[in-house]
Scaffold this motif. Structure first.
Motif, PDB file in Angstrom:
ATOM      1  N   UNK A   1       0.904  -1.231  -0.103  1.00 29.57           N
ATOM      2  CA  UNK A   1       0.193  -0.014   0.008  1.00 29.57           C
ATOM      3  C   UNK A   1       0.975   1.358  -0.160  1.00 29.57           C
ATOM      4  N   UNK A   2       1.847   1.247   0.674  1.00 32.54           N
ATOM      5  CA  UNK A   2       2.737   2.518   0.724  1.00 32.54           C
ATOM      6  C   UNK A   2       3.536   2.545  -0.583  1.00 32.54           C
ATOM      7  N   UNK A   3       3.880   1.458  -1.209  1.00 29.25           N
ATOM      8  CA  UNK A   3       4.495   1.697  -2.625  1.00 29.25           C
ATOM      9  C   UNK A   3       3.495   2.132  -3.542  1.00 29.25           C
ATOM     10  N   UNK A   4       2.250   1.657  -3.524  1.00 33.27           N
ATOM     11  CA  UNK A   4       0.982   2.134  -4.242  1.00 33.27           C
ATOM     12  C   UNK A   4       0.877   3.606  -3.934  1.00 33.27           C
ATOM     13  N   UNK A   5       0.998   4.242  -2.850  1.00 32.24           N
ATOM     14  CA  UNK A   5       0.930   5.681  -2.671  1.00 32.24           C
ATOM     15  C   UNK A   5       1.836   6.332  -3.178  1.00 32.24           C
ATOM     16  N   UNK A   6       3.119   6.025  -2.831  1.00 28.28           N
ATOM     17  CA  UNK A   6       4.143   6.701  -3.420  1.00 28.28           C
ATOM     18  C   UNK A   6       4.209   6.794  -4.726  1.00 28.28           C
TER      19      UNK A   6
ATOM     20  N   UNK B   1       7.399  -4.293  -4.184  1.00 27.72           N
ATOM     21  CA  UNK B   1       7.914  -5.227  -3.112  1.00 27.72           C
ATOM     22  C   UNK B   1       9.295  -4.872  -3.103  1.00 27.72           C
ATOM     23  N   UNK B   2      10.204  -5.132  -2.008  1.00 30.40           N
ATOM     24  CA  UNK B   2      11.491  -5.423  -1.845  1.00 30.40           C
ATOM     25  C   UNK B   2      11.973  -6.219  -2.726  1.00 30.40           C
ATOM     26  N   UNK B   3      13.544  -6.275  -3.173  1.00 29.88           N
ATOM     27  CA  UNK B   3      13.831  -7.200  -4.177  1.00 29.88           C
ATOM     28  C   UNK B   3      14.567  -8.307  -3.297  1.00 29.88           C
ATOM     29  N   UNK B   4      13.946  -9.153  -2.771  1.00 32.61           N
ATOM     30  CA  UNK B   4      14.103 -10.116  -1.723  1.00 32.61           C
ATOM     31  C   UNK B   4      14.498 -11.364  -2.089  1.00 32.61           C
ATOM     32  N   UNK B   5      14.813 -11.484  -3.528  1.00 31.48           N
ATOM     33  CA  UNK B   5      15.003 -12.843  -4.105  1.00 31.48           C
ATOM     34  C   UNK B   5      16.595 -13.227  -3.625  1.00 31.48           C
TER      35      UNK B   5
ATOM     36  N   UNK C   1       8.085 -13.435   1.169  1.00 36.51           N
ATOM     37  CA  UNK C   1       8.196 -12.724   0.014  1.00 36.51           C
ATOM     38  C   UNK C   1       7.233 -13.178  -1.267  1.00 36.51           C
ATOM     39  N   UNK C   2       7.174 -14.727  -1.157  1.00 36.49           N
ATOM     40  CA  UNK C   2       5.805 -15.162  -2.042  1.00 36.49           C
ATOM     41  C   UNK C   2       4.716 -14.463  -1.956  1.00 36.49           C
ATOM     42  N   UNK C   3       4.315 -13.974  -0.702  1.00 37.62           N
ATOM     43  CA  UNK C   3       3.128 -13.167  -0.548  1.00 37.62           C
ATOM     44  C   UNK C   3       2.756 -11.991  -1.262  1.00 37.62           C
ATOM     45  N   UNK C   4       3.894 -11.365  -1.781  1.00 38.42           N
ATOM     46  CA  UNK C   4       3.692 -10.325  -2.592  1.00 38.42           C
ATOM     47  C   UNK C   4       3.118 -10.603  -3.993  1.00 38.42           C
TER      48      UNK C   4
END
Ligand SMILES: NC(=O)NCCC(=O)O
Length: 352
Positions: free
Chosen positions: A63-68, A92-96, A104-107
């Protein structure tokens, strides 16, 4: 061709300053023609840091990324942008790098009607803008498979389709093969009101044939949404998308995220060095390259940014008619030789 500054409205400049992001604008011109009117399009590239720490709840991070990014798209709209593209896996963060599955898969979301695609549909309709949205996709129809996918939403809010990342990196901390497979959508090109566009996601930019195939299918503008770090790829960054624009008589748009992302659990890189908590610095530097070899200056290495470029797509054919790379390409010969080269009993053509 000399690249000019694009005059941007003061309201957009003020908004970018207030919201603390880099805003730059440039124009690529083409020669006037007798039979074709100019095909002018404005493209916006957005690069950004993640907003919340990587251990914040998943939905709050999204949500924060959507807003930004939504605020940045609003500024793009003030600048008259027709097509906007975000960075790779922008929600998402680049968590790979971590090789952990959770959280992370929840993103991952549905490309067709996930939260992020619904958000992009709203943006597209509100601003009459084509939105290119690279996400981690969960494909429920095929057993919940994950893909690295760019969703293309037309300016009337229809999902035009999706393009999956064809080449998965196996370099440094880019452990993406742990999460998803090589894409199976081929090289789709999306006919938009503003031109034919394609998306060559990140590591695909190291593969000249990947760029070529989008171009063979008619792409006039190829986006390269990326996530890459300084110590690994920075020397290559200014060259690869630019070279692809030259080789394929098209415009290319390279976008990279910014910032250093910190992960709570340390991870190793399989290089004997100490375990660590971050991936390194994502160096931004997003830019646009034109078929004549010119390019825009890059955005900042460290700050969020919006790059607005105006281009006349007529330049593609003008350069093609001058240099004839498409016309002189020996595709039949390459196709025939490649067909042989992929056979297990292939014998290289070496004369001794
Ligand atoms: N995200 C991604 O594919 N990164 C790979 C590293 C690079 O291509 O620079």
């Amino acid at each position: 061709m000399e690249i000019m500054n694009l005059n941007l409205p003061q309201s957009a400049i003020d908004a970018a300053e207030e919201q603390d992001f880099d805003l730059k604008g440039y124009v690529f011109e083409a020669s006037p023609e007798q039979l074709r009117p100019p095909r002018t399009v404005r493209v916006g590239l957005i690069q950004n840091k993640i907003v919340l720490p990587t251990d914040a709840p998943v939905l709050e991070q999204i949500t924060a990324l959507h807003k930004r990014v939504g605020e940045m798209v609003e500024v793009a709209a003030m600048c008259g942008v027709n097509i906007v593209c975000f960075q790779e896996a922008w929600t998402m963060p680049f968590a790979f790098c971590t090789r952990e599955r959770e959280p992370w898969t929840e993103f991952a979301e549905s490309a067709e009607d996930g939260l992020t695609t619904r958000f992009c549909i709203q943006l597209a309709k509100k601003y009459n803008m084509v939105v290119v949205s690279p996400i981690l996709e969960r494909d429920e129809i095929h057993g919940g498979t994950l893909w690295n996918t760019a969703v293309v939403v037309s300016n009337n809010g229809n999902v035009l389709g999706k393009s999956r990342k064809n080449h998965i990196p196996r370099v440094g901390d880019f452990n993406e093969s742990t999460y998803y497979m090589e894409g199976n959508t081929g090289h789709p090109v999306f006919q938009t009101q503003f031109g034919k566009i394609a998306v060559n996601i990140c590591y695909g930019r190291h593969h000249p044939l990947n760029w070529l195939m989008y171009s063979i299918h008619g792409a006039e503008l190829i986006f390269n949404p990326s996530a890459t770090v300084g110590l690994l790829s920075e020397p290559m960054w200014p060259i690869e998308a630019r070279n692809a624009a030259i080789a394929n008589h098209c415009f290319t748009c390279a976008i990279n995220r910014v910032g250093t992302e910190y992960f709570e659990n340390e991870f190793t890189s399989g290089d004997g060095k100490k375990a660590h908590h971050d991936f390194g610095h994502f160096y931004g530097s997003s830019y646009v390259a034109a078929p004549d070899g010119s390019r825009s200056p890059g955005l900042s290495r460290t700050r969020d940014g919006l790059l607005v470029t105006e281009m006349d797509l007529n330049l593609n054919r003008q350069v093609a008619d001058k240099w004839n790379f498409k016309m002189t390409g020996r595709y039949e010969m390459y196709a025939e030789e490649l067909k042989k080269a992929i056979q297990h009993d292939f014998k290289p053509n070496i004369k001794e």
